[in-house]
Scaffold this motif. Structure first.
Motif, short mmCIF file in Angstrom:
data_model
loop_
_atom_site.label_atom_id
_atom_site.label_comp_id
_atom_site.label_asym_id
_atom_site.label_seq_id
_atom_site.Cartn_x
_atom_site.Cartn_y
_atom_site.Cartn_z
N THR A 57 0.85 -1.19 0.00
CA THR A 57 0.00 0.00 0.00
C THR A 57 0.89 1.24 0.00
OG1 THR A 57 -0.10 0.02 2.41
CG2 THR A 57 -1.90 -1.12 1.26
N GLY A 58 0.22 2.39 -0.02
CA GLY A 58 0.92 3.66 0.11
C GLY A 58 1.30 4.32 -1.19
N LEU A 59 1.21 3.63 -2.30
CA LEU A 59 1.59 4.20 -3.59
C LEU A 59 0.38 4.87 -4.23
CD1 LEU A 59 3.85 1.28 -4.83
CD2 LEU A 59 4.56 3.43 -3.76
N SER A 60 0.58 5.56 -5.32
CA SER A 60 -0.50 6.31 -5.96
C SER A 60 -1.67 5.42 -6.35
CB SER A 60 0.03 7.07 -7.18
OG SER A 60 0.65 6.19 -8.09
N GLY A 61 -1.42 4.17 -6.69
CA GLY A 61 -2.48 3.23 -7.05
C GLY A 61 -2.50 2.06 -6.10
N THR A 62 -2.33 2.28 -4.81
CA THR A 62 -2.23 1.28 -3.75
C THR A 62 -0.99 0.41 -3.94
OG1 THR A 62 -4.62 1.30 -3.47
CG2 THR A 62 -3.44 -0.48 -2.42
N ASP A 63 -1.05 -0.60 -4.83
CA ASP A 63 0.11 -1.45 -5.09
C ASP A 63 0.71 -1.14 -6.47
OD1 ASP A 63 -1.91 -2.47 -6.70
OD2 ASP A 63 -1.42 -4.57 -6.29
N LYS A 64 0.43 0.05 -6.97
CA LYS A 64 0.90 0.46 -8.30
C LYS A 64 1.46 1.87 -8.26
CE LYS A 64 -2.53 -1.85 -11.31
NZ LYS A 64 -2.90 -2.89 -10.44
N LEU A 65 2.38 2.11 -9.17
CA LEU A 65 2.80 3.47 -9.48
C LEU A 65 2.03 3.80 -10.75
CD1 LEU A 65 6.37 2.45 -8.81
CD2 LEU A 65 5.49 4.53 -7.79
N ASN A 66 1.08 4.73 -10.67
CA ASN A 66 0.24 5.02 -11.83
C ASN A 66 -0.07 6.50 -12.00
OD1 ASN A 66 -1.62 5.46 -9.83
ND2 ASN A 66 -3.06 3.89 -10.48
N SER A 67 0.76 7.35 -11.42
CA SER A 67 0.55 8.79 -11.51
C SER A 67 1.68 9.45 -12.31
CB SER A 67 0.50 9.39 -10.10
OG SER A 67 0.44 10.80 -10.17
N ALA A 68 1.34 10.52 -12.99
CA ALA A 68 2.34 11.26 -13.77
C ALA A 68 3.43 11.84 -12.88
CB ALA A 68 1.66 12.37 -14.56
#
Length: 174
Positions: free
Chosen positions: A110-121
């Motif tokens: 958790t904690g990333l932009s898409g929970t378990d993903k990096l998905n932000s510009a």
């Protein structure tokens, strides 16, 4: 083809020569020629600026021990690279999502932009994602395991073994 940065003999025909240069490293360089007595100088030289290609692979650096259920501490980074190992400074994770999974550990990311993903510009700055400031957190079993970062397009990368230690006590059971 000429290996850039090396001295290479070329044969002129009717006062001209054509050759190909393959440039792999991101850099600015000046190409100059000489025949031993006449040398190119000033505007007679060719200035070349090489930029990174598109992201084809990733490099990860995770700090050894981390606490369970707490955002990672230390210097933890993920870098977008082209096929030649140059950092792709304009990489945008919103166009190429990166999913984080674990091996050897059972739990959640958790904690990333898409929970378990990096998905932000804005996840990557100049081609590097600072996973610590983004808030990467693992919650689950303690022990040793690895973290794999898999882009939608490109080659995944897996970290070395990371120890996940027990977090702070938050309750007592009688």
């Amino acid at each position: 083809d000429i290996a850039f940065g090396t001295t290479t003999a070329l044969t002129f025909a009717s006062g001209a020569v054509t050759t190909n240069m393959k440039l792999y490293n991101v850099e600015s360089a000046v190409v100059a020629v000489t025949d031993g007595s006449i040398s190119a100088s000033g505007s007679d030289r060719l200035t070349v600026a090489v930029s990174a290609s598109t992201m084809t692979k990733l490099a990860v650096s995770l700090v050894g021990s981390q606490a369970n259920g707490v955002a990672f501490t230390g210097s933890n980074t993920l870098t977008a690279l082209d096929a030649y190992g140059n950092t792709v400074t304009g990489f945008d994770a919103s166009a190429n999502n990166i999913t984080v999974t674990t091996t050897g550990l059972t739990g959640s990311i958790t904690g990333l932009s898409g929970t378990d993903k990096l998905n932000s510009a804005v996840d990557f700055s100049s081609g590097v994602a600072n996973l610590t400031s983004l808030g990467l957190k693992y919650t689950g079993t303690v022990g040793s395991g690895s973290f794999t970062f898999t882009p939608a397009t490109g080659t995944a990368v897996t970290s070395g073994s990371i120890d996940i230690n027990s977090g702070s006590a938050n309750k007592f059971v009688i």
